[in-house]
Design a protein around this motif. Structure first.
Motif, PDB file in Angstrom:
ATOM      1  N   SER A  33       0.720  -1.535   0.055  1.00  0.00           N
ATOM      2  CA  SER A  33      -0.054   0.497   0.114  1.00  0.00           C
ATOM      3  C   SER A  33       1.111   1.239   0.416  1.00  0.00           C
ATOM      4  CB  SER A  33      -0.823   0.145   1.276  1.00  0.00           C
ATOM      5  OG  SER A  33      -0.454  -0.235   2.576  1.00  0.00           O
ATOM      6  N   LEU A  34       0.108   2.136  -0.801  1.00  0.00           N
ATOM      7  CA  LEU A  34       0.609   3.722  -0.661  1.00  0.00           C
ATOM      8  C   LEU A  34       0.223   4.770  -0.167  1.00  0.00           C
ATOM      9  CD1 LEU A  34       2.921   3.348  -4.170  1.00  0.00           C
ATOM     10  CD2 LEU A  34       3.444   2.610  -1.762  1.00  0.00           C
ATOM     11  N   ALA A  35       0.195   6.095   0.205  1.00  0.00           N
ATOM     12  CA  ALA A  35      -0.545   6.707   0.277  1.00  0.00           C
ATOM     13  C   ALA A  35       0.406   8.174   0.204  1.00  0.00           C
ATOM     14  CB  ALA A  35      -1.688   6.831   1.893  1.00  0.00           C
ATOM     15  N   PHE A  36      -0.236   9.359   0.018  1.00  0.00           N
ATOM     16  CA  PHE A  36       1.141  10.570   0.358  1.00  0.00           C
ATOM     17  C   PHE A  36       0.087  10.962   0.957  1.00  0.00           C
ATOM     18  CE2 PHE A  36       2.990   9.760  -4.145  1.00  0.00           C
ATOM     19  CZ  PHE A  36       4.067  10.633  -4.261  1.00  0.00           C
ATOM     20  N   SER A  37       0.940  12.012   1.895  1.00  0.00           N
ATOM     21  CA  SER A  37       0.436  13.197   3.096  1.00  0.00           C
ATOM     22  C   SER A  37      -0.692  14.148   1.459  1.00  0.00           C
ATOM     23  CB  SER A  37       1.312  14.098   3.704  1.00  0.00           C
ATOM     24  OG  SER A  37       0.649  14.972   4.174  1.00  0.00           O
ATOM     25  N   PRO A  38      -1.697  14.702   2.417  1.00  0.00           N
ATOM     26  CA  PRO A  38      -2.108  16.425   2.386  1.00  0.00           C
ATOM     27  C   PRO A  38      -1.965  16.992   2.078  1.00  0.00           C
ATOM     28  CG  PRO A  38      -3.685  15.247   4.323  1.00  0.00           C
ATOM     29  CD  PRO A  38      -1.822  13.864   3.932  1.00  0.00           C
ATOM     30  N   ALA A  39      -0.714  17.321   3.050  1.00  0.00           N
ATOM     31  CA  ALA A  39      -0.134  18.535   3.122  1.00  0.00           C
ATOM     32  C   ALA A  39       1.120  18.125   2.807  1.00  0.00           C
ATOM     33  CB  ALA A  39       0.239  18.581   4.453  1.00  0.00           C
ATOM     34  N   ALA A  40       2.204  17.768   2.439  1.00  0.00           N
ATOM     35  CA  ALA A  40       3.204  17.963   1.571  1.00  0.00           C
ATOM     36  C   ALA A  40       3.700  16.600   0.852  1.00  0.00           C
ATOM     37  CB  ALA A  40       4.530  17.894   2.948  1.00  0.00           C
ATOM     38  N   ASP A  41       4.921  16.459  -0.274  1.00  0.00           N
ATOM     39  CA  ASP A  41       4.541  15.277  -0.731  1.00  0.00           C
ATOM     40  C   ASP A  41       5.821  14.284   0.309  1.00  0.00           C
ATOM     41  OD1 ASP A  41       3.760  15.761  -2.581  1.00  0.00           O
ATOM     42  OD2 ASP A  41       5.835  17.160  -3.536  1.00  0.00           O
ATOM     43  N   GLU A 296       5.455   1.486 -20.168  1.00  0.00           N
ATOM     44  CA  GLU A 296       5.681   0.567 -19.982  1.00  0.00           C
ATOM     45  C   GLU A 296       5.985  -0.383 -19.719  1.00  0.00           C
ATOM     46  OE1 GLU A 296      10.166   0.745 -20.674  1.00  0.00           O
ATOM     47  OE2 GLU A 296       9.900   1.701 -23.131  1.00  0.00           O
ATOM     48  N   THR A 297       6.020  -1.903 -19.930  1.00  0.00           N
ATOM     49  CA  THR A 297       5.226  -2.660 -19.066  1.00  0.00           C
ATOM     50  C   THR A 297       6.871  -3.059 -17.721  1.00  0.00           C
ATOM     51  OG1 THR A 297       4.312  -4.115 -20.798  1.00  0.00           O
ATOM     52  CG2 THR A 297       4.871  -5.432 -18.793  1.00  0.00           C
ATOM     53  N   ALA A 298       5.971  -3.224 -16.938  1.00  0.00           N
ATOM     54  CA  ALA A 298       6.972  -3.492 -15.539  1.00  0.00           C
ATOM     55  C   ALA A 298       7.327  -4.474 -15.717  1.00  0.00           C
ATOM     56  CB  ALA A 298       6.873  -2.868 -14.539  1.00  0.00           C
ATOM     57  N   PRO A 299       8.869  -4.998 -14.990  1.00  0.00           N
ATOM     58  CA  PRO A 299       8.867  -6.723 -14.610  1.00  0.00           C
ATOM     59  C   PRO A 299       8.433  -7.953 -14.304  1.00  0.00           C
ATOM     60  CG  PRO A 299      10.935  -5.066 -14.137  1.00  0.00           C
ATOM     61  CD  PRO A 299       9.509  -4.518 -14.474  1.00  0.00           C
ATOM     62  N   GLY A 300       7.378  -6.712 -13.723  1.00  0.00           N
ATOM     63  CA  GLY A 300       6.386  -7.543 -12.257  1.00  0.00           C
ATOM     64  C   GLY A 300       5.397  -7.226 -11.992  1.00  0.00           C
ATOM     65  N   PRO A 301       3.979  -7.737 -11.172  1.00  0.00           N
ATOM     66  CA  PRO A 301       2.978  -7.026 -10.879  1.00  0.00           C
ATOM     67  C   PRO A 301       3.168  -5.586 -10.310  1.00  0.00           C
ATOM     68  CG  PRO A 301       2.609  -8.886 -10.695  1.00  0.00           C
ATOM     69  CD  PRO A 301       4.750  -9.063 -10.682  1.00  0.00           C
ATOM     70  N   ILE A 302       2.328  -4.733 -10.709  1.00  0.00           N
ATOM     71  CA  ILE A 302       2.033  -3.689 -10.108  1.00  0.00           C
ATOM     72  C   ILE A 302       1.264  -3.409  -8.468  1.00  0.00           C
ATOM     73  CG2 ILE A 302       1.660  -0.449 -10.542  1.00  0.00           C
ATOM     74  CD1 ILE A 302       4.011  -2.228 -12.552  1.00  0.00           C
ATOM     75  N   ALA A 303       1.585  -3.347  -8.053  1.00  0.00           N
ATOM     76  CA  ALA A 303       0.449  -3.847  -6.791  1.00  0.00           C
ATOM     77  C   ALA A 303       0.084  -3.232  -5.770  1.00  0.00           C
ATOM     78  CB  ALA A 303       1.646  -4.519  -5.636  1.00  0.00           C
ATOM     79  N   ALA A 304       0.276  -1.716  -6.074  1.00  0.00           N
ATOM     80  CA  ALA A 304      -0.190  -0.624  -5.526  1.00  0.00           C
ATOM     81  C   ALA A 304       0.082   0.686  -6.471  1.00  0.00           C
ATOM     82  CB  ALA A 304      -0.025  -0.499  -3.951  1.00  0.00           C
ATOM     83  N   THR A 305      -0.607   1.857  -6.011  1.00  0.00           N
ATOM     84  CA  THR A 305      -0.349   3.054  -7.100  1.00  0.00           C
ATOM     85  C   THR A 305      -1.090   3.915  -6.051  1.00  0.00           C
ATOM     86  OG1 THR A 305      -2.780   2.657  -8.350  1.00  0.00           O
ATOM     87  CG2 THR A 305      -0.144   2.222  -9.528  1.00  0.00           C
ATOM     88  N   THR A 306      -0.449   5.699  -6.547  1.00  0.00           N
ATOM     89  CA  THR A 306      -1.303   6.593  -5.368  1.00  0.00           C
ATOM     90  C   THR A 306      -0.755   8.063  -6.023  1.00  0.00           C
ATOM     91  OG1 THR A 306      -1.885   7.354  -3.942  1.00  0.00           O
ATOM     92  CG2 THR A 306       0.578   7.103  -3.509  1.00  0.00           C
ATOM     93  N   PHE A 307      -1.766   8.862  -6.116  1.00  0.00           N
ATOM     94  CA  PHE A 307      -0.771  10.833  -6.799  1.00  0.00           C
ATOM     95  C   PHE A 307      -1.115  11.351  -5.777  1.00  0.00           C
ATOM     96  CE2 PHE A 307      -3.323   9.066 -10.872  1.00  0.00           C
ATOM     97  CZ  PHE A 307      -2.506   9.600 -11.352  1.00  0.00           C
ATOM     98  N   ASN A 308       0.006  11.913  -5.469  1.00  0.00           N
ATOM     99  CA  ASN A 308       0.346  13.020  -4.632  1.00  0.00           C
ATOM    100  C   ASN A 308      -0.350  13.942  -4.025  1.00  0.00           C
ATOM    101  OD1 ASN A 308       0.837  14.660  -6.696  1.00  0.00           O
ATOM    102  ND2 ASN A 308       2.768  15.830  -5.338  1.00  0.00           N
ATOM    103  N   ARG A 309      -0.770  14.986  -3.433  1.00  0.00           N
ATOM    104  CA  ARG A 309      -2.236  16.077  -3.031  1.00  0.00           C
ATOM    105  C   ARG A 309      -2.778  16.617  -4.235  1.00  0.00           C
ATOM    106  NH1 ARG A 309       2.388  18.235  -1.688  1.00  0.00           N
ATOM    107  NH2 ARG A 309       2.679  20.497  -1.645  1.00  0.00           N
ATOM    108  N   ASN A 310      -1.426  16.926  -5.486  1.00  0.00           N
ATOM    109  CA  ASN A 310      -1.912  17.757  -6.344  1.00  0.00           C
ATOM    110  C   ASN A 310      -1.529  17.300  -7.613  1.00  0.00           C
ATOM    111  OD1 ASN A 310       0.519  17.817  -6.781  1.00  0.00           O
ATOM    112  ND2 ASN A 310       1.627  20.239  -5.989  1.00  0.00           N
TER     113      ASN A 310
END
Length: 353
Positions: A33-41, A296-310
């Motif tokens: 799992s991945l999560a960016f802070s809503p206040a900073a990077d 481009e296809t990665a060399p393994g599964p992509i398990a999680a993604t997230t955008f930063n606050r902006n």
């Protein structure tokens, strides 16, 4: 039926992976799992190695490890509070923990009878609440100032996924149940539906920046559904195939089908990404029903993604997701955390056709 027509693929270009920045000093096991802070990077990263790591991302994508704290089992979910000064995580130790970045102290704040699959922060007009969804078939709401949950909701099955876009909360469980809550009445579902997809739900993700309330559902069978909450918008519901490969160019109907592992909506433009066990990432526009970009296809599964606050940074984890069981866990399987600088034209909505 697929509404993301093949015609649009001619305009999408695969991004060269070398331009994406690899984060050093990452977890020793798969990233969950991945999560960016809503206040900073600041990026929180949960892993099957039982730890949560916090990184600061600089202007040019360079990262610096800031903190690490442990659960007593694999970490399955991470999020932040609204102020961005507390990282929150849930895991297979049946506990949710909060880490105060100003004091550097972790503290347990929630407990279930089984692993906590998802933690989400809800910012209500009355203040912040932590929601935890568990395999013990409950959804619990916590006010962090008190040790006991302020409410416990029985779910029809084990919680697999959950997302919040206040006042909307959506929970996806085993057996393809989807419960939709209006958080002005958080203890009884506003609506309960069966997933529009025929196979097990992997992820639900709420629309951002959308005039009509809704969410996307991803299943293990390489398919995503766009689902609106209100009946008046139901004519806009549709589903499409993705994260599939033809076994041979000649055999179109014998495709290899992969799970959709994560769906992340862009915080500004309301477009979204999908990622899968096939190692691919795509950006989509649900309103124009078109694909905006393929990585481009990665060399393994992509398990999680997230955008930063902006929405200027897109983080993704290349990690084994156990989609092929024990036999897929080969020595030297890639485990990487990558940062992609988002260009405006790859995340911007397209005019409707």
């Amino acid at each position: 039926m697929s509404f993301f027509g093949a015609a649009s693929t001619s305009t999408t270009t695969a991004a060269p992976a070398e331009k994406d920045i690899e984060v050093p000093e990452i977890p020793t096991d798969s990233i969950s799992s991945l999560a960016f802070s809503p206040a900073a990077d600041y990026l929180a990263v949960g892993s099957w190695d039982n730890n949560v790591r916090l990184y600061e991302v600089g202007a040019n994508g360079q990262t610096q490890g800031k903190a690490i704290y442990a659960h007593q089992g694999p970490v399955l979910s991470v999020c932040w509070n609204k102020e961005g000064n507390k990282a929150i995580s849930g895991g297979a130790d049946n506990a949710a923990r909060i880490f105060d970045i100003t004091t550097g102290q972790p503290q347990q704040v929630a407990q279930h009878e089984a692993p906590i699959k998802v933690v989400k922060w809800i910012e209500t007009p009355q203040g912040g609440i932590l929601a935890t969804g568990s395999w013990d078939k409950t959804l619990k709401y916590w006010d962090l100032r008190t040790p006991n949950p302020v409410a416990t909701v029985q779910l029809p099955e084990r919680c697999y996924t959950m997302d919040v876009q206040y006042p909307l909360l959506v929970v996806g469980t085993a057996e393809r149940h989807i419960q939709i809550y209006n958080l002005t009445n958080p203890t009884s579902p506003y609506k309960t539906i069966t997933s529009p997809l025929k196979w097990q739900t992997r992820v639900v993700s709420c629309f951002t920046n959308s005039p009509s309330s809704g969410f996307a559902v991803g299943s293990i069978e390489g398919r995503v559904a766009i689902q609106y909450v209100e009946d008046k918008d139901s004519s806009n519901n549709f589903s499409f195939k993705c994260h599939r490969k033809d076994q041979t160019p000649a055999s179109k109907d014998q495709s290899l089908v992969y799970a959709v592992n994560d769906i992340s909506f862009h915080p500004v433009h309301g477009t979204f990404s999908t990622c899968g066990s096939d190692g691919s990432i795509h950006y989509w526009d649900k309103d124009a029903r078109t694909r905006l970009k393929s990585f481009e296809t990665a060399p393994g599964p992509i398990a999680a993604t997230t955008f930063n606050r902006n929405g200027t940074i897109f983080a993704y984890a290349i990690s084994y997701d156990w989609s092929k069981g024990h036999s897929g866990m080969t020595p030297g399987h890639p485990n990487k955390l990558m940062l992609h600088a988002c260009k405006e034209d790859e995340v911007k909505r397209r005019p409707k056709k």
